[in-house]
Design an enzyme around this catalytic site. Structure first.
Site, short mmCIF file in Angstrom:
data_model
loop_
_atom_site.label_atom_id
_atom_site.label_comp_id
_atom_site.label_asym_id
_atom_site.label_seq_id
_atom_site.Cartn_x
_atom_site.Cartn_y
_atom_site.Cartn_z
N GLY A 109 9.97 3.46 -1.38
CA GLY A 109 10.13 2.07 -1.78
C GLY A 109 8.83 1.47 -2.26
N SER A 110 8.63 0.23 -1.90
CA SER A 110 7.51 -0.52 -2.47
C SER A 110 6.16 0.02 -2.03
CB SER A 110 7.62 -1.99 -2.07
OG SER A 110 8.82 -2.51 -2.57
#
Lengths: 507, 512
Positions: free
Chosen positions: B239-240
């Protein structure tokens, strides 16, 4: 009998022939020490200390050994000095390993083995003391044959134990009559072949390349061998069957010198083994095991006994794991009897195993040596038969547990747990002691004045055995063999030429 | 008749009477005796075959229990954390003399693995088995002497790099949640914590028998996979948190001029080969043409997706691999499953998604801790290592620890810029939960979409490092992943769930 052949003190020889009894005493004590050391070693390896009963155990074995030695010293002072020490050593090592396996399997078989050892030694002493002239046995050849057959037949009517009908069970005691029968058969074979060797060797008809003896010469011995083998076959005791056959062929060869029979015998037994191996389920399974000892592992059923035995031998390698530090108990059932050699292989390694096999080899060689030294055909064949029996049994057992031949379910002489086997082997050694005594005994004092003329029947001042000889069974055969045996290449004072005159009073 | 013609001439004179050549008794007896000796010689040859020539094969046969028996005949060497053994051995009195015990089984299971008489050895118990069981040749003093005396070599010790307090903080922080923590000392690559929850007690499956079998099947039947080492053996979409890698690539390749320069990025961003726009979690954030610093602070998907496309696949793959992605066989010395950055993408859309830690991008917690560590260590990435030293039972060292450099994924300048951005995330952005008073903490949150069309519960991530002061070296970088996040909003959940765990671990290290 005993009176007439009263030995040593009578013809006190002026020439000192070494008796080697002190050598024997030293070796016996050494054998006891080795066993006691082994016993202590097992305790040290397992518990880290010497077992409390080491002294008791060592003294027990030592007393037995010394009693046996005393009997030999008293009544068979010219006996081969190696026979008794080697037997004591083997028995002692057997006790050590049985004790060691007791520790692994939480059982207590060593004490009863010690009791059986005592019984064996008592019988040994009995034979050494009371069988003053082994040739007495010759007279009862057929009695022995009959006893052997009866002994072997009895278990056939009793329920099978462990898949084979070879046991007589009385309460807690179990007894394997086949073991005792093997000595009786050896006596019979020796007596019969001694009496009939010329007929067997020199007469007969030639059929193709094989010269067969006359039926009436070969008949009785063949019948008795076939009978015993048949009984054993029915009882599924093929190991004993095999060593009986081996002994039969070897004695036949020694007695007659006819190699052709060995070939015929081997072909026949090969055929028989092949047929039995293919069609008899119990034996067939052993053949399959022999050819594929690891098959059960590949089938996912874990290692079978033979595979476990091979694992044990392999684990021992060259030097062994050390007494008490192997895992041969993984073999499971019969690890103290049929498979006891695997423990030697694992814990003493190839080096220890080779030493052990050499002990057997020396025992066998000494038996043969006594036989070869003896001029009396019966004694000679008896010694050789008994020694062969030992060699064959060692071979069949050791080759079985190391996957050289199919397993037969016999036990290693002296080592394995089991009373009848131990007792029998002590009797066997006692008989060898007797024959070796006769063989090594110095000749009668050389007659000081040269004989005036070659007498056909020299009259001697003291000639006690003469009357006895007259009623002895093989008298005729001995006479008949005279011309042939006189040509034996030996030229010693005990040469065959003097056999007729000297052999008789010698014993 | 006789095949032995030469020797039997002598007798032919007498034997001719019967028309046959007969051997004398003593001659045949000698031959029979030789035959008996031959039999015994055969036995000796065969025994040599079994005991020497073929012994190796028999020894190695899986059905041969001896190796197993020997293995458990003496106490196994210990695995140490901070000088204290976390394993032990107990005499059983059974077939196997000793069995493995664990002092804090569930806590250290992701480090030690298990040593089971029934199910074998895993993790450190597995890779260091030779040392622990005493069979490693380095432990023996004189090999030849040992072969003769057959004294068993006592098992050696394995000293781990684990920091007991950090490990406890990680384990406690994860609590009942499903997740994992990996912490590294950036300057050396020493692994300070490896936690995975739910955990299990390796001692429950150490022995043999029905209880062991029952415990084993119960552990395997649980849906939560307690025996799965999530820190090393499970990959998650990062993810981020992967935006650190994307930012590194963009800065290194000069796609952006600096962290405070506005980027040329629309909101939403639609890659040229698709019609599906990439959006941001919160419409309130001003992500259009945002600076890198701001995009990191609020975790703009649009900015980093566009940057990834601008860098291009080759540049992104190069940077990801420089950080340790796509390593086929990473060992610490325990094996770590490879983290993945797709090298064969077709098109901008996939590259854009990969650059924000989605699509095929997948990372272990250890891998993300390495990313954080490289940033904290001014761009140098050290090989992560779990074993500090290996000693004999008496403490003499047979293998030490040398820090090894894996590579230099980013320049110190880029690293410094990234540190600024990550500190900003903790001070002003999504990672405030990781802040430690008096220390400099940099971090990056992440919430990874999971499953087809985001159907699974997202994974909450936090990657961080801490320094006691702005100029000091960082003693700890950490990655935390929590699987069962109930939150749906992206970065807040990473900051809300994972950041406190990371903070606890970093605090434990900072406080010594």
């Amino acid at each position: 009998m005993a009176a007439v052949t009263a030995p040593a003190p009578g013809p006190a020889s002026p020439q000192r022939v070494p008796t080697r009894r002190t050598t024997e005493l030293g070796l016996v004590l050494l054998a006891v020490l080795i066993a006691a050391f082994g016993y202590a070693d097992v305790g040290c390896a397992i518990d880290g200390r010497v077992p409390a009963d080491t002294a008791r155990y060592g003294i027990g074995l030592g007393v037995l050994a010394l009693l046996a030695h005393a009997a030999v010293r008293w009544r068979a002072r010219y006996a081969d000095p190696l026979l008794l020490p080697l037997a004591v050593l083997l028995n002692g090592l057997g006790l050590v390993v049985i004790y060691r396996l007791d520790r692994a399997t939480a059982t207590a078989s060593a004490p009863s083995q010690l009791v059986w050892s005592a019984i064996g030694v008592v019988l040994f002493i009995g034979v050494v003391l009371f069988l003053r002239d082994y040739r007495v046995l010759q007279r009862y050849a057929y009695v022995f044959a009959f006893c052997a057959i009866v002994l072997m037949v009895i278990p056939a009517f009793l329920p099978a134990v462990y898949g084979a009908k070879i046991w007589i069970k009385v309460g807690p005691l179990s007894f394997q009559p086949g073991e005792v029968a093997k000595i009786a058969l050896a006596v019979f074979f020796a007596a019969y072949l001694a009496a009939n060797r010329d007929a067997l060797a020199l007469t007969g008809r030639r059929i193709w390349v094989v010269e067969l003896p006359r039926g009436r010469d070969l008949g009785p011995i063949l019948v008795i061998w076939l009978l015993s083998s048949g009984v054993l076959f029915l009882e599924q005791d093929l190991g004993t069957c095999l060593i009986f056959f081996g002994m039969f062929v070897m004695m036949l060869y020694v007695a007659t010198g006819r190699t052709g029979w060995i070939a015929v015998g081997l072909v026949l037994v090969g055929l028989a083994v092949a047929v039995v191996g293919l069609f008899e389920p119990h034996v067939h399974s052993r053949f399959v095991d022999w050819l594929h000892p690891l098959a059960s592992i590949e089938a996912g059923q874990g290692a079978g006994q033979l595979a476990q035995s091979l694992f044990a031998f392999a684990a021992g390698g060259l030097l062994g794991t050390g007494l008490g530090q192997g895992h041969s108990y993984l073999i499971g059932f019969a690890v103290k009897s049929d498979w006891i050699l695997a423990t030697f292989g694992e814990e003493l390694g190839l080096v220890g195993l080779a030493a052990l096999l050499l002990v057997y080899a020396v025992l066998v060689v000494r038996g043969y040596r006594s036989g070869i030294m003896l001029q009396d055909p019966f004694g000679r064949l008896l010694s050789i038969g008994l020694a062969s029996l030992l060699a064959l049994q060692v071979f069949v057992v050791a080759a079985g547990v190391t996957d050289l031949i199919p397993l037969t379910g016999m036990t290693m002489p002296f080592l394995a747990q089991g009373g009848s086997s131990l007792v029998t082997n002590w009797i066997l050694v006692a008989l060898l002691i007797r024959t070796s005594h006769a063989a090594r005994r110095p000749a009668l004092p050389p007659v000081p004045p040269p004989p005036p003329a070659p007498p056909i029947r020299p009259a001697r001042p003291s000639q006690p055995p003469e009357p006895e000889q007259s009623h002895q069974e093989p008298q005729k055969s001995q006479q008949s063999q005279e011309p042939h045996s006189s040509s034996e290449p030996r030229t010693s004072p005990e040469d065959d030429g003097g056999e007729q005159t000297q052999a008789v009073p010698k014993v | 008749m006789s095949p032995f013609g030469r020797g039997s001439r002598r007798e032919s004179r007498d034997a001719s009477v019967a028309g046959a050549v007969r051997l004398s008794l003593s001659r045949t007896a000698r031959r029979a005796g030789l035959f008996c000796l031959l039999l015994i010689l055969l036995l000796l040859i065969n025994c040599s075959r079994v005991q020497v020539v073929r012994s190796k094969g028999y020894d190695d046969n899986p059905a041969n229990q001896r190796a197993t028996l020997a293995r458990y005949a003496q106490p196994r060497g210990d695995i140490l954390v901070g000088g204290r053994a976390v394993t032990g051995s107990r005499a059983t009195g059974g077939t196997f003399d000793y069995v493995r015990t664990y002092t804090a089984g569930p806590l250290y299971a992701p480090v030690t693995g298990f040593s089971s008489q029934t199910y074998g050895n895993t993790l450190l118990e597995g890779v260091e088995d030779g040392v622990l069981s005493g069979t490693d040749s380095r432990l023996a003093g004189f090999a030849l002497l040992n072969a003769i005396t057959r004294d068993p070599v006592p098992g050696g010790k394995v000293l781990t790099t684990i920091n007991a307090k950090a490990q406890q903080a990680a384990f406690a922080g994860l609590g009942g949640k499903r997740g994992a923590v990996a912490a590294i000392e950036p300057a050396t690559g020493r692994i300070l914590a490896l936690a995975s929850t739910p955990s299990f007690d390796p001692g429950s499956i150490a022995g043999t028998g029905s209880a062991t079998v029952a415990a084993w099947s119960a552990l395997n039947a649980r849906a939560t996979q307690p025996m799965l080492n999530r820190a090393l053996r499970q990959t998650y979409p990062p993810g981020s948190t992967f935006k650190i890698v994307t930012a590194s690539a963009a800065l290194t390749d000069g796609v952006v001029d600096g962290i405070d320069t506005p980027t040329d990025s629309p909101d939403p961003y639609t890659p040229s080969d698709t019609t599906t726009p990439i959006t941001n979690e919160s419409a309130a954030d001003a992500c259009q043409n945002a600076t890198l610093r701001y995009a990191m602070q609020v975790s703009c998907n649009t900015v980093f997706a566009k940057l990834g496309d601008d860098v291009g696949e080759a540049g992104m793959v190069r940077m990801a691999q420089a950080f340790g992605f796509n390593q086929s066989a990473q060992t610490i010395p325990v094996g770590v499953v490879p983290s993945v950055f797709d090298t064969s993408m077709t098109g901008q859309a996939f590259l854009a998604l990969s650059s924000i830690g989605q699509y095929n991008t997948a990372a272990t917690p250890l891998q993300m801790a390495e990313v954080g560590a490289a940033v904290a260590d001014n761009g140098t990435l050290m090989q992560p290592q779990l074993v500090a030293s290996v000693t004999r039972s008496d403490g003499r060292q047979v293998q030490g620890f040398t820090p090894r450099t894996f590579g230099q994924p980013i320049s110190p300048t880029v690293a410094a810029e990234l540190q600024q951005m990550m500190v900003n995330v903790v001070t002003n952005g999504t990672g405030t939960n990781a802040a430690i008073p008096g220390a400099v903490v940099g971090g990056k949150t992440g919430t990874a979409q999971n499953g087809v069309n985001n159907s699974g519960t997202p994974y909450a991530w936090f990657v961080a490092y801490a320094k006691p002061s702005p100029t000091a070296a960082s003693p700890v970088a950490v990655a935390v992943v929590i699987e069962d996040s109930n939150a749906t909003r992206a970065d807040v959940s990473g900051g809300g769930l994972a950041a406190p765990v990371a903070r606890a671990v970093m605090q434990a290290v900072l406080n010594g």
